[in-house]
Design a protein around this motif. Structure first.
Motif, mmCIF file in Angstrom:
data_model
loop_
_atom_site.group_PDB
_atom_site.id
_atom_site.type_symbol
_atom_site.label_atom_id
_atom_site.label_comp_id
_atom_site.label_asym_id
_atom_site.label_seq_id
_atom_site.Cartn_x
_atom_site.Cartn_y
_atom_site.Cartn_z
ATOM 1 N N PRO A 119 17.626 60.608 2.334
ATOM 2 C CA PRO A 119 16.415 61.241 1.786
ATOM 3 C C PRO A 119 16.350 62.742 2.055
ATOM 4 O O PRO A 119 15.784 63.492 1.254
ATOM 5 N N GLY A 120 16.920 63.196 3.181
ATOM 6 C CA GLY A 120 16.950 64.628 3.459
ATOM 7 C C GLY A 120 17.815 65.378 2.467
ATOM 8 O O GLY A 120 17.451 66.464 1.987
ATOM 9 N N ILE A 180 18.642 64.294 -0.616
ATOM 10 C CA ILE A 180 18.006 64.208 -1.933
ATOM 11 C C ILE A 180 16.796 65.129 -1.993
ATOM 12 O O ILE A 180 16.555 65.794 -3.009
ATOM 13 N N GLY A 181 16.022 65.175 -0.896
ATOM 14 C CA GLY A 181 14.843 66.038 -0.864
ATOM 15 C C GLY A 181 15.206 67.496 -1.083
ATOM 16 O O GLY A 181 14.549 68.204 -1.849
ATOM 17 N N TRP A 182 16.265 67.948 -0.412
ATOM 18 C CA TRP A 182 16.727 69.333 -0.587
ATOM 19 C C TRP A 182 17.094 69.606 -2.047
ATOM 20 O O TRP A 182 16.638 70.582 -2.649
ATOM 21 N N GLY A 231 11.885 70.540 1.034
ATOM 22 C CA GLY A 231 12.476 69.287 0.568
ATOM 23 C C GLY A 231 13.232 68.581 1.674
ATOM 24 O O GLY A 231 13.170 67.347 1.806
ATOM 25 N N GLY A 284 12.261 64.934 3.229
ATOM 26 C CA GLY A 284 13.219 63.832 3.310
ATOM 27 C C GLY A 284 13.389 63.307 4.722
ATOM 28 O O GLY A 284 13.411 62.085 4.955
ATOM 29 N N VAL A 319 11.786 59.366 -2.244
ATOM 30 C CA VAL A 319 11.974 60.798 -2.022
ATOM 31 C C VAL A 319 12.085 61.564 -3.338
ATOM 32 O O VAL A 319 11.677 62.726 -3.419
ATOM 33 N N SER A 365 9.435 64.397 -3.929
ATOM 34 C CA SER A 365 9.967 65.758 -4.095
ATOM 35 C C SER A 365 9.358 66.435 -5.314
ATOM 36 O O SER A 365 9.034 67.634 -5.274
#
Length: 467
Positions: free
Chosen positions: A172-173, A175-177, A190, A194, A236, A240
């Motif tokens: 998730p980190g 993907i969030g970025w 982001g 995540g 996420v 986001s």
């Protein structure tokens, strides 16, 4: 340099003249162009140019394959001739997206989110493959793994597994970025979003089904489950999008002098509450529903699933829709421990490479042989675009025979229940990502993907020449 200049002029002319070119950039091997009217392209004239190794259109971009190193020189001359100015890849994408319908834009958005994080995911997949070799029983010894016999290797396998799992645990980190960046927000927020969704204080998503007493927050009488979203994609992605829109909304309305103090905290607070109260629970259920849907199809109609996905995956690549299934693969891995879709991707790539290799063997055209040979190797290593767009689709029958070989291989491995524990290199090295117990069946499928397209393409090409 005069030859480079001459070739660049010929490329411009074949593309319909400089007035037909909106913007131009390049990657490692290709010119990437936004054209006003792709119907004006003279493909025969374009592919007759010595430096051009192929061309294709994808996602609103027209791409001309030149080759590593040479493409830089051609691009410099190309810009000088057309006077379009140097554009970034984002400029080209923005220009190309104007031609896309809403569905194509949604697919393109998913591609733009997942492509930047693919290196991390593929690297993790390869490392997990090494760990599978060390820990899988029956590979080196009957009913025992390598580390069962050689216990001094156990800690090495443990470290490799930790390094490999990091990208999936904190997916998730990543993907969030990428997602917040795509939606126009601050990538750093982001990442925080995540990581927030997989915070150690939350119940791990992989333990959700095993735990009877799920911890909760009590928000003024409203119970909220303290559940993380490890390995999840949809929570996420949606969060986001919400974060980016809230951030952009606030930036337009809060004075510059107060933005540092207000925008990020308010954005994260609102998005965080929405993520845990609404977005997370709903998308978690949707993700499980998507997983159950695909699992039920392949449980009850394995051969049909293998035929359709294995046979038509290459068509998804042509349309760009294949990127949407990366999210499904990741969801399957998270929920069931493995994906039955990704192994068919690997075999489809191999099949396209085999068809291109057959064209290399059957053709007497030196330029075609050079393109087919290099693109076959590329496809065997997971990059199929040169083989598909430069060779197989150009002659059609190699592409069709590759689909047939991939379909047969897909039926075989889905009936055998082959699954991948991770996403790796989608070609011959792909066996490293397959669960060790399925290696035998996967290698049979790989043999079919290697032999069937090659034999059909080679003999058809010979028969066609003899007529």
């Amino acid at each position: 340099m005069s030859k480079i200049r001459e070739s660049a002029e010929q490329i411009v002319e074949a593309l319909g003249g400089k007035e037909n070119i909106s913007a131009a950039t390049h990657c490692v091997t290709r010119l990437r162009l936004a054209l006003k009217d792709e119907g004006k392209v003279d493909e025969k004239a374009l592919e007759s140019i010595d430096l051009v190794k192929g061309s294709f259109s994808a996602n609103g971009q027209y791409q001309v394959v030149i080759g590593q190193g040479t493409v830089d020189k051609v691009y410099n001359e190309f810009i000088d001739i057309t006077g379009t100015g140097r554009a970034s890849k984002e400029d080209i994408k923005d220009e190309a997206s104007k031609k896309l319908n809403p569905l194509q834009r949604a697919i393109k958005a998913l591609a733009d989110i997942f492509i930047p994080i693919l290196p991390a995911i593929v690297t993790a997949g390869l490392l997990m493959g090494i760990n599978n070799i060390l820990t899988g029983p029956g590979i080196f010894y009957d009913e025992k793994s390598f580390i069962d016999v050689h216990k001094n290797w156990a800690d090495l396998a443990g470290i490799i597994n930790l390094i490999a799992n990091t990208a999936f645990v904190f997916l998730p980190g990543l993907i969030g970025w990428s997602a917040v960046k795509k939606f126009g927000g601050s990538p750093l927020l982001g990442i925080v979003l995540g990581l927030m969704l997989v915070h150690p204080d939350l119940l791990n998503a992989w333990d959700y089904g095993k735990t009877k007493d799920i911890p909760t927050w009590n928000l003024f009488g409203l119970p909220i489950e303290k559940v993380g979203y490890q390995g999840q994609v949809l929570p996420v992605l949606i969060a986001s999008y919400v974060l980016a829109k809230i951030e952009l909304f606030l930036k337009k309305r809060i004075p510059d002098s107060l933005q540092l103090l207000l925008v990020a905290p308010i954005t994260l607070l609102i998005t965080g509450f929405l993520a845990f109260i609404v977005i997370g629970p709903i998308t978690f259920s949707i993700g499980n529903g998507i997983t159950d849907f695909f699992v039920s199809i392949f449980d009850n109609f394995a051969w049909l699933g293998g035929l359709i996905y294995g046979g038509f995956y290459s068509l998804l690549v042509v349309t760009g829709m294949h990127h949407t299934f990366l999210a499904v693969d990741l969801q399957l891995i998270s929920n069931t421990g493995g994906t039955f879709l990704w192994p068919m991707l690997a075999l489809s790539n191999i099949a396209q490479g085999s068809a291109a290799l057959a064209m290399f063997m059957a053709s007497r055209d030196e330029k075609l042989k050079g393109l087919a040979g290099t693109s076959a190797i590329s496809a065997y290593l997971g990059i199929t675009e040169p083989a598909m767009f430069g060779v197989n689709l150009r002659f059609r029958y190699p592409f069709i025979f590759a689909m047939i070989g991939s379909a047969i291989a897909g039926i075989v491995i889905t009936i055998a229940g082959v699954r991948a524990s991770s996403i790796g290199v989608g070609g011959i090295p792909g066996f490293l990502s397959i669960l060790p117990g399925s290696w035998g069946s996967f290698f049979i499928g790989m043999g079919i993907a290697l032999v069937v397209p090659f034999v059909l393409t080679y003999f058809y090409a010979k028969v066609k020449k003899a007529k």
